[in-house]
Motif scaffolding. Sequence first.
Motif, PDB file in Angstrom:
ATOM      1  N   SER A   1       0.806  -1.223   0.000  1.00  0.00           N
ATOM      2  CA  SER A   1       0.000   0.000   0.000  1.00  0.00           C
ATOM      3  C   SER A   1       0.839   1.273   0.000  1.00  0.00           C
ATOM      4  CB  SER A   1      -0.914   0.017   1.232  1.00  0.00           C
ATOM      5  OG  SER A   1      -0.147   0.110   2.413  1.00  0.00           O
ATOM      6  N   CYS A   2       2.121   1.162   0.345  1.00  0.00           N
ATOM      7  CA  CYS A   2       3.016   2.316   0.444  1.00  0.00           C
ATOM      8  C   CYS A   2       2.523   3.323   1.488  1.00  0.00           C
ATOM      9  CB  CYS A   2       3.207   2.986  -0.918  1.00  0.00           C
ATOM     10  SG  CYS A   2       3.963   1.904  -2.133  1.00  0.00           S
ATOM     11  N   ASP A   3       1.742   2.844   2.429  1.00  0.00           N
ATOM     12  CA  ASP A   3       1.212   3.707   3.484  1.00  0.00           C
ATOM     13  C   ASP A   3       1.015   2.871   4.739  1.00  0.00           C
ATOM     14  OD1 ASP A   3      -0.008   5.841   4.887  1.00  0.00           O
ATOM     15  OD2 ASP A   3      -1.988   5.154   4.235  1.00  0.00           O
ATOM     16  N   PRO A   4       1.729   3.163   5.819  1.00  0.00           N
ATOM     17  CA  PRO A   4       1.616   2.325   7.013  1.00  0.00           C
ATOM     18  C   PRO A   4       0.226   2.343   7.644  1.00  0.00           C
ATOM     19  CG  PRO A   4       3.042   4.217   7.431  1.00  0.00           C
ATOM     20  CD  PRO A   4       2.727   4.216   5.975  1.00  0.00           C
ATOM     21  N   HIS A   5      -0.501   3.446   7.503  1.00  0.00           N
ATOM     22  CA  HIS A   5      -1.838   3.515   8.094  1.00  0.00           C
ATOM     23  C   HIS A   5      -2.825   2.656   7.309  1.00  0.00           C
ATOM     24  CE1 HIS A   5      -0.326   6.574  10.738  1.00  0.00           C
ATOM     25  NE2 HIS A   5       0.134   7.236   9.701  1.00  0.00           N
ATOM     26  N   THR A   6      -2.747   2.712   5.985  1.00  0.00           N
ATOM     27  CA  THR A   6      -3.586   1.842   5.165  1.00  0.00           C
ATOM     28  C   THR A   6      -3.216   0.390   5.408  1.00  0.00           C
ATOM     29  OG1 THR A   6      -3.806   3.558   3.478  1.00  0.00           O
ATOM     30  CG2 THR A   6      -4.281   1.297   2.797  1.00  0.00           C
ATOM     31  N   ALA A   7      -1.933   0.119   5.566  1.00  0.00           N
ATOM     32  CA  ALA A   7      -1.478  -1.247   5.833  1.00  0.00           C
ATOM     33  C   ALA A   7      -2.086  -1.766   7.130  1.00  0.00           C
ATOM     34  CB  ALA A   7       0.048  -1.289   5.902  1.00  0.00           C
ATOM     35  N   GLN A   8      -2.121  -0.931   8.163  1.00  0.00           N
ATOM     36  CA  GLN A   8      -2.727  -1.358   9.422  1.00  0.00           C
ATOM     37  C   GLN A   8      -4.211  -1.664   9.230  1.00  0.00           C
ATOM     38  OE1 GLN A   8      -1.856   1.600  12.415  1.00  0.00           O
ATOM     39  NE2 GLN A   8      -0.053   0.463  13.094  1.00  0.00           N
ATOM     40  N   ASP A   9      -4.891  -0.837   8.439  1.00  0.00           N
ATOM     41  CA  ASP A   9      -6.310  -1.090   8.172  1.00  0.00           C
ATOM     42  C   ASP A   9      -6.509  -2.413   7.437  1.00  0.00           C
ATOM     43  OD1 ASP A   9      -6.955   1.301   9.388  1.00  0.00           O
ATOM     44  OD2 ASP A   9      -7.195   2.406   7.498  1.00  0.00           O
ATOM     45  N   ILE A  10      -5.644  -2.664   6.452  1.00  0.00           N
ATOM     46  CA  ILE A  10      -5.743  -3.904   5.681  1.00  0.00           C
ATOM     47  C   ILE A  10      -5.509  -5.107   6.586  1.00  0.00           C
ATOM     48  CG2 ILE A  10      -4.570  -5.282   3.902  1.00  0.00           C
ATOM     49  CD1 ILE A  10      -4.162  -2.609   2.360  1.00  0.00           C
ATOM     50  N   VAL A  11      -4.440  -5.071   7.360  1.00  0.00           N
ATOM     51  CA  VAL A  11      -4.116  -6.199   8.236  1.00  0.00           C
ATOM     52  C   VAL A  11      -5.194  -6.373   9.304  1.00  0.00           C
ATOM     53  CG1 VAL A  11      -2.466  -7.072   9.943  1.00  0.00           C
ATOM     54  CG2 VAL A  11      -1.651  -6.116   7.788  1.00  0.00           C
ATOM     55  N   GLN A  12      -5.689  -5.287   9.842  1.00  0.00           N
ATOM     56  CA  GLN A  12      -6.748  -5.359  10.841  1.00  0.00           C
ATOM     57  C   GLN A  12      -7.979  -6.045  10.262  1.00  0.00           C
ATOM     58  OE1 GLN A  12      -7.751  -1.820  13.190  1.00  0.00           O
ATOM     59  NE2 GLN A  12      -9.846  -2.071  12.494  1.00  0.00           N
ATOM     60  N   SER A  13      -8.370  -5.640   9.065  1.00  0.00           N
ATOM     61  CA  SER A  13      -9.528  -6.238   8.418  1.00  0.00           C
ATOM     62  C   SER A  13      -9.329  -7.727   8.170  1.00  0.00           C
ATOM     63  CB  SER A  13      -9.786  -5.508   7.095  1.00  0.00           C
ATOM     64  OG  SER A  13     -10.860  -6.082   6.415  1.00  0.00           O
ATOM     65  N   VAL A  14      -8.145  -8.088   7.683  1.00  0.00           N
ATOM     66  CA  VAL A  14      -7.836  -9.494   7.414  1.00  0.00           C
ATOM     67  C   VAL A  14      -7.840 -10.293   8.710  1.00  0.00           C
ATOM     68  CG1 VAL A  14      -5.974 -11.050   6.705  1.00  0.00           C
ATOM     69  CG2 VAL A  14      -6.628  -9.130   5.249  1.00  0.00           C
ATOM     70  N   LEU A  15      -7.221  -9.764   9.758  1.00  0.00           N
ATOM     71  CA  LEU A  15      -7.156 -10.501  11.017  1.00  0.00           C
ATOM     72  C   LEU A  15      -8.530 -10.664  11.646  1.00  0.00           C
ATOM     73  CD1 LEU A  15      -3.837  -9.177  12.610  1.00  0.00           C
ATOM     74  CD2 LEU A  15      -4.259 -11.364  11.460  1.00  0.00           C
ATOM     75  N   MET A  16      -9.396  -9.691  11.468  1.00  0.00           N
ATOM     76  CA  MET A  16     -10.762  -9.828  11.986  1.00  0.00           C
ATOM     77  C   MET A  16     -11.481 -10.982  11.289  1.00  0.00           C
ATOM     78  SD  MET A  16     -11.869  -5.834  12.478  1.00  0.00           S
ATOM     79  CE  MET A  16     -13.583  -6.245  12.403  1.00  0.00           C
ATOM     80  N   ARG A  17     -11.344 -11.060   9.972  1.00  0.00           N
ATOM     81  CA  ARG A  17     -11.980 -12.151   9.230  1.00  0.00           C
ATOM     82  C   ARG A  17     -11.315 -13.483   9.551  1.00  0.00           C
ATOM     83  NH1 ARG A  17     -11.271  -9.064   4.775  1.00  0.00           N
ATOM     84  NH2 ARG A  17     -10.278 -10.773   3.662  1.00  0.00           N
ATOM     85  N   ALA A  18      -9.990 -13.473   9.669  1.00  0.00           N
ATOM     86  CA  ALA A  18      -9.262 -14.713   9.969  1.00  0.00           C
ATOM     87  C   ALA A  18      -9.633 -15.234  11.362  1.00  0.00           C
ATOM     88  CB  ALA A  18      -7.759 -14.487   9.856  1.00  0.00           C
ATOM     89  N   ALA A  19      -9.833 -14.345  12.316  1.00  0.00           N
ATOM     90  CA  ALA A  19     -10.199 -14.773  13.675  1.00  0.00           C
ATOM     91  C   ALA A  19     -11.523 -15.536  13.656  1.00  0.00           C
ATOM     92  CB  ALA A  19     -10.289 -13.569  14.607  1.00  0.00           C
ATOM     93  N   GLN A  20     -12.461 -15.054  12.853  1.00  0.00           N
ATOM     94  CA  GLN A  20     -13.766 -15.717  12.773  1.00  0.00           C
ATOM     95  C   GLN A  20     -13.655 -17.090  12.124  1.00  0.00           C
ATOM     96  OE1 GLN A  20     -15.866 -12.777  10.533  1.00  0.00           O
ATOM     97  NE2 GLN A  20     -16.382 -11.544  12.325  1.00  0.00           N
ATOM     98  N   ARG A  21     -12.708 -17.256  11.212  1.00  0.00           N
ATOM     99  CA  ARG A  21     -12.569 -18.503  10.456  1.00  0.00           C
ATOM    100  C   ARG A  21     -11.384 -19.346  10.918  1.00  0.00           C
ATOM    101  NH1 ARG A  21     -12.663 -15.383   4.775  1.00  0.00           N
ATOM    102  NH2 ARG A  21     -14.693 -14.422   4.977  1.00  0.00           N
ATOM    103  N   TRP A  22     -10.738 -18.988  12.032  1.00  0.00           N
ATOM    104  CA  TRP A  22      -9.497 -19.634  12.426  1.00  0.00           C
ATOM    105  C   TRP A  22      -9.589 -21.148  12.577  1.00  0.00           C
ATOM    106  CZ3 TRP A  22      -4.883 -18.468  11.460  1.00  0.00           C
ATOM    107  CH2 TRP A  22      -3.834 -19.166  12.065  1.00  0.00           C
ATOM    108  N   PRO A  23     -10.652 -21.701  13.145  1.00  0.00           N
ATOM    109  CA  PRO A  23     -10.686 -23.166  13.261  1.00  0.00           C
ATOM    110  C   PRO A  23     -10.506 -23.873  11.914  1.00  0.00           C
ATOM    111  CG  PRO A  23     -12.386 -22.204  14.630  1.00  0.00           C
ATOM    112  CD  PRO A  23     -11.803 -21.080  13.806  1.00  0.00           C
TER     113      PRO A  23
END
Length: 168
Positions: A24-46
């Motif tokens: 993303s060339c932007d650390p703030h956008t990167a945090q948003d992207i990773v946050q979004s992915v981790l939220m979805r991954a947490a729900q599907r982790w099993p």
Amino acid sequence: MPTSFEQYVHDNARDLLRYATALSCDPHTAQDIVQSVLMRAAQRWPGIEQLAAPGAYVHRMVTNEFLSWRRRAVRTVSLPHGVLEAVTPPYPDETDVVDQRQLVFQGIALLPRKQRAAIVLRYYANRTFAEIAGELGCSEATARSHISRGLAALRDRIPALERAKEAL
């Protein structure tokens, strides 16, 4: 051996953030992207932890999230402030130390999303053309084309960025 989601995040959040920042060339956008992915991954982790390569799956989720980021509406759900920093404390961005690397990132930021993703996957994540094609959902020839066109654009733009920087 299955790992807990919390352990996975503890072990991999920094790498995911670095990868998303390179995309993303932007650390703030990167945090948003990773946050979004981790939220979805947490729900599907099993289900994710049962895969042969759960890390590769989450990495692909980051790539997909970056590619579709601007097409989606702004999300209303977010983690509480400071959650990612508690897991992986902020660290100094080493790219500012090296001017040439900063210029490359500025040039990469100007590339179209697929070219940018292909360049980052090839030269930052050290992926093969077949892996890049699989991650971008295209043929190997198209992945090579994205990289070739991206590199040509960088060769044209970086000297102009250097001149602009010197003029400041």
